[in-house]
Design an enzyme around this catalytic site. Structure first.
Site, PDB file in Angstrom:
ATOM      1  CG  ASP A 183      -1.889   1.133   1.205  1.00 33.52           C
ATOM      2  OD1 ASP A 183      -1.488   2.273   0.895  1.00 33.52           O
ATOM      3  OD2 ASP A 183      -3.081   0.892   1.471  1.00 33.52           O
ATOM      4  CG  HIS A 184       1.359   4.392  -3.140  1.00 37.91           C
ATOM      5  ND1 HIS A 184       0.100   4.104  -3.569  1.00 37.91           N
ATOM      6  CD2 HIS A 184       1.475   5.736  -3.233  1.00 37.91           C
ATOM      7  CE1 HIS A 184      -0.521   5.216  -3.904  1.00 37.91           C
ATOM      8  NE2 HIS A 184       0.296   6.239  -3.712  1.00 37.91           N
ATOM      9  CG  HIS A 246      -4.239   4.479  -0.694  1.00 34.09           C
ATOM     10  ND1 HIS A 246      -3.323   3.457  -0.691  1.00 34.09           N
ATOM     11  CD2 HIS A 246      -4.441   4.785  -2.002  1.00 34.09           C
ATOM     12  CE1 HIS A 246      -2.998   3.161  -1.939  1.00 34.09           C
ATOM     13  NE2 HIS A 246      -3.659   3.945  -2.751  1.00 34.09           N
TER      14      HIS A 246
HETATM   15  C1  BG6 Z   1      -3.524   4.940  -6.327  1.00 33.32           C
HETATM   16  C2  BG6 Z   1      -4.890   5.043  -6.937  1.00 33.32           C
HETATM   17  O1  BG6 Z   1      -3.452   3.826  -5.485  1.00 33.32           O
HETATM   18  O2  BG6 Z   1      -3.297   6.107  -5.546  1.00 33.32           O
HETATM   19  C3  BG6 Z   1      -5.000   6.280  -7.804  1.00 33.32           C
HETATM   20  O3  BG6 Z   1      -5.119   3.888  -7.742  1.00 33.32           O
HETATM   21  C4  BG6 Z   1      -4.632   7.506  -7.007  1.00 33.32           C
HETATM   22  O4  BG6 Z   1      -6.296   6.413  -8.336  1.00 33.32           O
HETATM   23  C5  BG6 Z   1      -3.305   7.306  -6.318  1.00 33.32           C
HETATM   24  O5  BG6 Z   1      -4.547   8.592  -7.911  1.00 33.32           O
HETATM   25  C6  BG6 Z   1      -3.026   8.451  -5.362  1.00 33.32           C
HETATM   26  O6  BG6 Z   1      -1.728   8.323  -4.871  1.00 33.32           O
HETATM   27  P1  BG6 Z   1      -0.900   9.603  -4.423  1.00 33.32           P
HETATM   28  O7  BG6 Z   1       0.381   9.039  -3.912  1.00 33.32           O
HETATM   29  O8  BG6 Z   1      -0.734  10.459  -5.642  1.00 33.32           O
HETATM   30  O9  BG6 Z   1      -1.730  10.271  -3.377  1.00 33.32           O
END
Ligand code: BG6
Ligand code: NDP
Length: 509
Positions: A183-184, A246
């Site tokens: 989960d980044h 997230h």
């Molecule tokens: C991804 C989603 O996991 O996270 C995207 O699939 C979203 O739809 C993105 O835009 C948002 O990540 P960050 O790091 O730009 O907030």
């Protein structure tokens, strides 16, 4: 610094968008930062045909995401490209995986990578189980000569049943300790800093409970729309794409109890307890406590912005939500009756992710000429992106006669620490997996517990046509119905202005 074993990173889905945009650039950063072990290789795997050189051209020499980096000198690119290889494979055909095991055996010998392998699944999710089966068929799941780890990209399942099935299927081929569910958001430095803010400072934790906190608000808004991912997004929607993973991870970090130790199991045990304490929604709650919306055509700063239904890959009568706002409770000792409000949306006025802690209003007004009556609460904002930092809003005396007060901001920005290099989320997470540290990865039971909370909403939306999808003009903060979620006089969502510090409904963006 932890030791990093010699190893090979095998990326399934090597010709895809994620690999080019995030994975290869992250490994490149690790290379430039000196974080790769002495003996290392990356092997891209997908069905497309490339020679090693053609693949290097695609993901290194012609990759705009990598060329944009300051470190992208000819010498660095050349040295890095020498670590990159490609193997074409029909991923669906589990009988063909010997091609990959032969290639890895050869590379392990030539590059002295000690039979340590990470398999990164960056393919459509329907292939995750097939790939795990194929790897087992040729013994690449075994940890006899070296170790074997599997990184699984999101989405982890489509609903509770499919997430459970995916867990069961993967566990037929790999042990839980080998599986890294990414989960980044957990790789973001500022998300990890929430943990430190809470547990390394003695001033916050005594207040961090129902006695002092009135409500918790989490916003993850994006300025962009669905971009090129309309096809994927239309069968996903904001609840699956952002909330189940997230946003609930952020909730867990805000709400968890202090772990016994700062290690993977202790932290993950505490996070699981938060998910298990989420009060389940009844169908009536879903109607009133969960608001969904979809962006519509509009003009932003004089420019026409395409509505969601006109985006490529999206059905023209789609009811997929691009916005969700929810109110819910965590039924445990610390948080009893404290409402949590979370919202996320695409095509909003600005990109910001923040956790807002609203402390209880003052119980007595000593100063009669109080100018800040509309803002009676102290607010702590943990700003995750952009312009990462911490903001505290509190009342001060306006200089001069009497005791007139006004709310002011104490605002700390991470980039004030100029000499600190903040790694990208993927970079940090890949390095952690390379070192066998699963702290920032989601555990199977937690993923299922999060789905358990989300599943009734998906079912209600599917089965009850009467639950509306509100349209909102692109470039706004979403349907105004979301404001009704927040009860209390003068209480509303925080609407950050363009400097992300001031707020209010009508501030300039
Ligand atoms: C991804 C989603 O996991 O996270 C995207 O699939 C979203 O739809 C993105 O835009 C948002 O990540 P960050 O790091 O730009 O907030
Ligand atoms: P793409 O469609 O761009 O790439 C898919 C990759 O899978 C290609 O390399 C494709 O290569 C390969 N593939 C292998 N077998 C098949 C098959 N049978 N059918 C289709 N493709 C196959 O997807 P993304 O890179 O965008 O996403 C990959 C994964 O990462 C998905 O699970 C996605 O949800 C996840 N993800 C993506 C993000 C992003 O920003 N792109 C963000 C977060 C998660 P080939 O056709 O050559 O076999």
């Amino acid at each position: 610094m932890k030791k990093t074993d010699n190893q090979v990173l095998v990326i399934f889905g090597a010709s895809g968008d994620l690999t080019e945009r995030k994975l290869i650039p992250s490994v490149y950063n690790l290379f430039c930062g000196g974080f790769l072990p002495e003996h290392y290789a990356v092997v891209g795997v997908s069905r497309s045909q490339f020679s090693d050189q053609e693949y290097r051209d695609k993901v290194v020499f012609n990759n705009e995401h990598l060329l944009a980096k300051e470190t992208a000198s000819e010498e660095n690119l050349k040295k890095f490209a020498d670590l990159v290889f490609y193997q074409s494979l029909d991923t669906k055909d589990v009988e063909k995986y010997s091609v990959l095991s032969d290639r890895l055996s050869q590379l392990d010998e030539e590059k002295e990578t000690n039979h340590n392998h990470i398999f990164y699944l960056a393919t459509p999710p329907s292939l995750y189980e097939v790939i795990a089966t194929g790897l087992e068929k040729v013994g690449l799941n075994k940890q006899e000569d070296g170790w074997s780890r599997l990184i699984v990209e999101k989405p982890f399942g489509y609903n509770l049943d499919s997430a459970k099935k995916l867990n069961q299927d993967l566990l037929c081929h790999f042990e839980e300790s080998q599986i890294y569910r990414i989960d980044h958001y957990l790789g973001k430095e500022t998300v990890q800093n929430m943990f430190v803010t809470r547990f390394a400072n003695s001033i916050f934790e005594p207040l961090w409970n129902r006695n002092y906190i009135h409500r918790v608000e989490i916003t993850a808004s994006e300025k962009v729309g669905v971009e090129k991912r309309g096809g994927y997004y239309d069968s996903s929607g904001a609840l699956r794409d952002m909330v189940q993973n997230h946003l609930l991870q952020l909730v867990a970090l805000v709400a968890m109890e202090p772990p016994v130790k700062p290690d993977a199991e202790s932290i993950r045990n505490e996070k699981l307890k938060v998910f298990q304490s989420l009060r389940p929604y009844s169908e009536d709650d879903i109607k009133t406590h969960v608001i969904r919306g979809q962006y519509m055509n509009s003009k932003v700063s004089g420019n026409r912005v395409t509505g969601y239904r006109d985006e490529p890959g999206v059905k023209e009568d789609s009811k997929t939500e691009t916005y969700v706002a929810m109110k819910f409770f965590i039924d445990n000792w610390r948080w009893a009756d404290v409402p949590f409000y979370i919202r996320t949306g695409k095509r909003m006025p600005t990109r910001v992710t923040e956790v807002v802690i609203h402390f209880r209003p003052r119980h007595h007004h000593l100063f009669a000429n109080d100018k800040s009556l509309a803002n009676q609460q102290n607010v702590l904002v943990l700003r995750i992106q952009p312009n990462e930092g911490i903001l505290l809003k509190f009342d001060m005396k306006i200089p001069g006669a009497g005791f007139n007060t006004e709310q002011v901001n104490m605002d700390f920005h991470y980039d004030d620490l100029t000499d600190v290099y903040v790694p990208d989320a993927y970079e940090r997470l890949i390095l952690d997996c390379m070192q066998g540290d699963a702290t920032l990865y989601a555990r199977g039971d937690s993923t299922e517990a999060a789905w358990e909370f989300i599943d009734p909403i998906l079912k209600a939306w599917e089965n009850n046509e009467e639950i509306p999808v509100y349209g909102y003009p692109a470039g706004t903060w979403g349907p105004e119905h979301a404001d009704d979620l927040i009860e209390g006089k003068n209480m509303m969502w925080r609407y950050p202005c363009s400097n992300l510090t001031d707020d209010g409904n009508y501030c300039e963006l």
